[in-house]
Scaffold this motif. Sequence first.
Motif, PDB file in Angstrom:
ATOM      1  N   HIS A  31       0.803  -1.246  -0.032  1.00  0.00           N
ATOM      2  CA  HIS A  31      -0.064   0.093  -0.132  1.00  0.00           C
ATOM      3  C   HIS A  31       0.957   1.127   0.041  1.00  0.00           C
ATOM      4  CE1 HIS A  31      -3.073  -2.891   0.973  1.00  0.00           C
ATOM      5  NE2 HIS A  31      -2.658  -3.093   2.135  1.00  0.00           N
ATOM      6  N   LEU A  32       1.769   1.306  -0.979  1.00  0.00           N
ATOM      7  CA  LEU A  32       2.653   2.466  -1.070  1.00  0.00           C
ATOM      8  C   LEU A  32       2.250   3.547  -2.027  1.00  0.00           C
ATOM      9  CD1 LEU A  32       6.109   0.544  -1.058  1.00  0.00           C
ATOM     10  CD2 LEU A  32       4.891   1.484   0.901  1.00  0.00           C
ATOM     11  N   LYS A  33       2.244   4.651  -1.710  1.00  0.00           N
ATOM     12  CA  LYS A  33       2.072   5.691  -2.644  1.00  0.00           C
ATOM     13  C   LYS A  33       3.006   6.672  -2.880  1.00  0.00           C
ATOM     14  CE  LYS A  33      -3.220   5.283  -2.571  1.00  0.00           C
ATOM     15  NZ  LYS A  33      -4.240   5.707  -2.283  1.00  0.00           N
ATOM     16  N   LYS A  34       3.406   7.172  -1.743  1.00  0.00           N
ATOM     17  CA  LYS A  34       4.570   8.209  -1.389  1.00  0.00           C
ATOM     18  C   LYS A  34       5.567   7.534  -0.611  1.00  0.00           C
ATOM     19  CE  LYS A  34       1.648  10.096   2.128  1.00  0.00           C
ATOM     20  NZ  LYS A  34       0.780   9.087   2.377  1.00  0.00           N
ATOM     21  N   ILE A  35       6.790   8.453  -0.784  1.00  0.00           N
ATOM     22  CA  ILE A  35       8.045   8.172   0.013  1.00  0.00           C
ATOM     23  C   ILE A  35       7.844   7.888   1.670  1.00  0.00           C
ATOM     24  CG2 ILE A  35      10.447   8.719   0.420  1.00  0.00           C
ATOM     25  CD1 ILE A  35      10.510  10.062  -2.430  1.00  0.00           C
ATOM     26  N   SER A  36       6.961   8.899   1.871  1.00  0.00           N
ATOM     27  CA  SER A  36       6.747   8.805   3.681  1.00  0.00           C
ATOM     28  C   SER A  36       6.134   7.160   3.931  1.00  0.00           C
ATOM     29  CB  SER A  36       5.636   9.903   3.769  1.00  0.00           C
ATOM     30  OG  SER A  36       6.125  11.143   3.652  1.00  0.00           O
ATOM     31  N   ASP A  37       5.698   6.606   3.069  1.00  0.00           N
ATOM     32  CA  ASP A  37       4.816   5.607   3.357  1.00  0.00           C
ATOM     33  C   ASP A  37       5.979   4.585   3.617  1.00  0.00           C
ATOM     34  OD1 ASP A  37       2.489   6.430   2.941  1.00  0.00           O
ATOM     35  OD2 ASP A  37       2.129   5.936   0.974  1.00  0.00           O
ATOM     36  N   LEU A  38       7.084   4.557   3.224  1.00  0.00           N
ATOM     37  CA  LEU A  38       8.489   3.614   3.470  1.00  0.00           C
ATOM     38  C   LEU A  38       8.714   3.693   4.789  1.00  0.00           C
ATOM     39  CD1 LEU A  38      10.673   4.747   0.361  1.00  0.00           C
ATOM     40  CD2 LEU A  38       9.055   2.584   0.397  1.00  0.00           C
ATOM     41  N   ALA A  39       8.105   4.389   5.557  1.00  0.00           N
ATOM     42  CA  ALA A  39       8.697   4.425   7.032  1.00  0.00           C
ATOM     43  C   ALA A  39       8.034   3.231   7.840  1.00  0.00           C
ATOM     44  CB  ALA A  39       8.253   5.849   7.742  1.00  0.00           C
ATOM     45  N   ASN A  40       7.218   2.895   7.180  1.00  0.00           N
ATOM     46  CA  ASN A  40       6.314   1.568   7.820  1.00  0.00           C
ATOM     47  C   ASN A  40       7.085   0.002   7.357  1.00  0.00           C
ATOM     48  OD1 ASN A  40       4.361   3.501   8.855  1.00  0.00           O
ATOM     49  ND2 ASN A  40       3.300   3.395   6.719  1.00  0.00           N
ATOM     50  N   ILE A  41       7.795   0.266   6.550  1.00  0.00           N
ATOM     51  CA  ILE A  41       8.344  -1.183   5.874  1.00  0.00           C
ATOM     52  C   ILE A  41       9.566  -1.212   5.783  1.00  0.00           C
ATOM     53  CG2 ILE A  41       6.223  -1.641   4.695  1.00  0.00           C
ATOM     54  CD1 ILE A  41       7.660  -1.305   2.148  1.00  0.00           C
ATOM     55  N   THR A  42      10.523  -0.171   6.480  1.00  0.00           N
ATOM     56  CA  THR A  42      11.765  -0.034   6.280  1.00  0.00           C
ATOM     57  C   THR A  42      12.829  -1.379   6.740  1.00  0.00           C
ATOM     58  OG1 THR A  42      12.180   0.745   8.553  1.00  0.00           O
ATOM     59  CG2 THR A  42      11.796   2.478   6.845  1.00  0.00           C
ATOM     60  N   ASN A  43      12.223  -2.176   7.303  1.00  0.00           N
ATOM     61  CA  ASN A  43      12.729  -3.430   7.698  1.00  0.00           C
ATOM     62  C   ASN A  43      12.779  -4.448   6.588  1.00  0.00           C
ATOM     63  OD1 ASN A  43      10.057  -3.659   8.166  1.00  0.00           O
ATOM     64  ND2 ASN A  43      10.509  -5.472   9.274  1.00  0.00           N
ATOM     65  N   GLN A  44      11.820  -4.276   5.562  1.00  0.00           N
ATOM     66  CA  GLN A  44      11.856  -4.834   4.389  1.00  0.00           C
ATOM     67  C   GLN A  44      12.626  -4.457   3.172  1.00  0.00           C
ATOM     68  OE1 GLN A  44       7.759  -5.953   3.105  1.00  0.00           O
ATOM     69  NE2 GLN A  44       6.770  -5.426   5.065  1.00  0.00           N
ATOM     70  N   LEU A  45      12.922  -3.246   3.348  1.00  0.00           N
ATOM     71  CA  LEU A  45      13.812  -2.573   2.065  1.00  0.00           C
ATOM     72  C   LEU A  45      15.341  -2.943   1.834  1.00  0.00           C
ATOM     73  CD1 LEU A  45      12.483   0.841   2.440  1.00  0.00           C
ATOM     74  CD2 LEU A  45      11.351  -0.852   1.149  1.00  0.00           C
ATOM     75  N   LYS A  46      15.530  -3.251   0.669  1.00  0.00           N
ATOM     76  CA  LYS A  46      16.900  -3.581   0.286  1.00  0.00           C
ATOM     77  C   LYS A  46      16.991  -2.636  -0.957  1.00  0.00           C
ATOM     78  CE  LYS A  46      15.963  -7.783  -0.089  1.00  0.00           C
ATOM     79  NZ  LYS A  46      16.136  -9.392  -0.513  1.00  0.00           N
ATOM     80  N   GLY A  47      17.903  -1.732  -0.814  1.00  0.00           N
ATOM     81  CA  GLY A  47      18.171  -0.717  -1.939  1.00  0.00           C
ATOM     82  C   GLY A  47      19.308  -0.940  -2.691  1.00  0.00           C
ATOM     83  N   GLY A  48      19.226  -0.683  -4.202  1.00  0.00           N
ATOM     84  CA  GLY A  48      20.074  -0.824  -5.045  1.00  0.00           C
ATOM     85  C   GLY A  48      20.432   0.538  -5.858  1.00  0.00           C
ATOM     86  N   MET A  49      21.337   1.530  -5.666  1.00  0.00           N
ATOM     87  CA  MET A  49      21.179   2.742  -6.290  1.00  0.00           C
ATOM     88  C   MET A  49      22.693   3.175  -6.517  1.00  0.00           C
ATOM     89  SD  MET A  49      19.026   4.357  -2.969  1.00  0.00           S
ATOM     90  CE  MET A  49      17.526   3.823  -2.453  1.00  0.00           C
ATOM     91  N   THR A  50      22.521   4.288  -7.695  1.00  0.00           N
ATOM     92  CA  THR A  50      23.810   4.424  -8.110  1.00  0.00           C
ATOM     93  C   THR A  50      24.788   5.444  -6.996  1.00  0.00           C
ATOM     94  OG1 THR A  50      23.233   6.854  -8.902  1.00  0.00           O
ATOM     95  CG2 THR A  50      22.991   4.946 -10.502  1.00  0.00           C
ATOM     96  N   LEU A  51      25.992   5.162  -7.165  1.00  0.00           N
ATOM     97  CA  LEU A  51      26.980   5.892  -6.384  1.00  0.00           C
ATOM     98  C   LEU A  51      26.654   7.429  -6.024  1.00  0.00           C
ATOM     99  CD1 LEU A  51      29.129   5.278  -4.192  1.00  0.00           C
ATOM    100  CD2 LEU A  51      30.793   5.968  -6.175  1.00  0.00           C
ATOM    101  N   GLU A  52      26.267   7.942  -7.322  1.00  0.00           N
ATOM    102  CA  GLU A  52      26.082   9.408  -7.126  1.00  0.00           C
ATOM    103  C   GLU A  52      24.777   9.784  -6.449  1.00  0.00           C
ATOM    104  OE1 GLU A  52      25.760  12.957 -10.307  1.00  0.00           O
ATOM    105  OE2 GLU A  52      25.658  11.065 -11.167  1.00  0.00           O
ATOM    106  N   PHE A  53      23.694   9.018  -6.696  1.00  0.00           N
ATOM    107  CA  PHE A  53      22.565   9.028  -5.924  1.00  0.00           C
ATOM    108  C   PHE A  53      22.932   9.196  -4.241  1.00  0.00           C
ATOM    109  CE2 PHE A  53      18.449   8.041  -3.896  1.00  0.00           C
ATOM    110  CZ  PHE A  53      17.548   9.023  -4.475  1.00  0.00           C
TER     111      PHE A  53
END
Length: 508
Positions: A355-377
């Motif tokens: 049930h994600l719509k905005k970045i703020s919603d990520l606060a509820n599932i941070t334990n599930q998140l695994k990010g892959g991002m560019t070094l610059e970002f």
Amino acid sequence: MNQIFQILSERRGDLGVALLQHLQISLVSLLIAMVIAMPLAFWAVKHTRAAEFLLQIASILQTIPSLALLGLLIPLVGIGTVPAVIALVVYALLPIFQNTYLGLTEIDPALEEAADAFGMSRLQKLLKVELPLAMPTIISGIRTALVLIIGTATMAALIGAGGLGSFILLGIDRNNTALIVIGAVCSGILAITLSALIKWLEHASVKTALGILSVSIIFLAGSGIYQAVTSQKETIIIAGKLGSEPEILINMYKDLIEQDDSHVQVTLKPNFGKTTFLYSALKNGKIDIYPEFTGTVLETFAKSPVKTAGLSEKETYEKAKKLMYEQDKLTLLKPMAYDNTYALAVKTSFKNKNHLKKISDLANITNQLKGGMTLEFIDRGDGFKGIKKLYKIDFPVKSMEPALRYQAINQNKVNIVDAYSTDSELRQYHLSILKDDKHNFPIYQGAPLMSNDFANKHPHIVHSLNKLAGRITEKQMQEMNYEVNVKNMDPRQVAHNFLVKQHLLKEK
């Protein structure tokens, strides 16, 4: 295989240019390394302590990572062929010096005494006795250095020096295995061919070896002179960052400029490298124009922090334009319509499930998140640093090249990535962008960047490029990126088609 043959057919001209660039860079580097290392080895034979010291220095230099060495050289000598050649020379010194020294010191002392007994001078003994005897060992070192140079020279594409590495980088960026294979195989064939030629020199006389060396020098010098003499038109160099979008844009620039002025010839350098590489190249006069973004100007190039949150498109552009003019005497032309802003993207299925719509919603599932991002970002204030500070969320993130992060989320190795709003991969991999509800990301409108002097001397080019001002929507840009990255269309053709449809270019 069919895709490889198709690319070879479509890009045979580009491949020929890349192959010649790779050959020139490699041979120049090898010859310079030989000129430095071999005389030092001749001298060191009579100075044992100095020889040990020189061997240690050469060994230390070879342990420096290539990317680190290139990064250290850029502030000193700029971008392009020069830093690439310097780096390659550094790596070639050890095998040439070491083998030349060993070859000379392992000669039977009795033969040395016999040469002295015949009254030979130091030079005569070197040319007629020592070099012929040491030649197999010396040639072995040169072959090792050559193979090392040709392999490492693929990194030259990262700083705009061209070569076969441009095919490999392009293949990685577009997830096109055929391009990677072509670049790697051609590099291997070049290494094997030149290595076999040098192997043949083991059985040749010193005069023959010197003759081939002279021919190589004449070839390298002659090709440069020929290119300078045969180019009657004024040459404008336009570069672009890694990716399909910059390549599409610089092809648009080329078409518009050459249509309006037949006396101008535009040379393109696509996939030139990272943002800072291009910026440095522009300030040092290595290139004339490249597409930049208003948000990048304020977030990356400003020497003092600039507040970008809440600025309108017009305000962001005016600030960026003023900053470039005052800080570095650069001119940022009028921007295009689309806002290619940063974004956080997840799979649509993951979005719906949580049930994600905005970045703020990520606060509820941070334990599930695994990010892959560019070094610059990851390192930018308007990137992941800003997300953590503004949204008060944090999760583990791995740094990845742009194309690799999309492959990673598609294979479920990560579940959240950074993105640009015009990326074709959003459509290709069924990803959804989360709304930046706290406005962390500034506005990123693309516009040509050039020096003030260049803009003042070329008002006709400024006029040509300003035809793109206010044009190209996000949907149009994403569609063009999709045509290049997914449909494997040529960026030149995609750019040409768009300009024709917009009545900015006459159909040929």
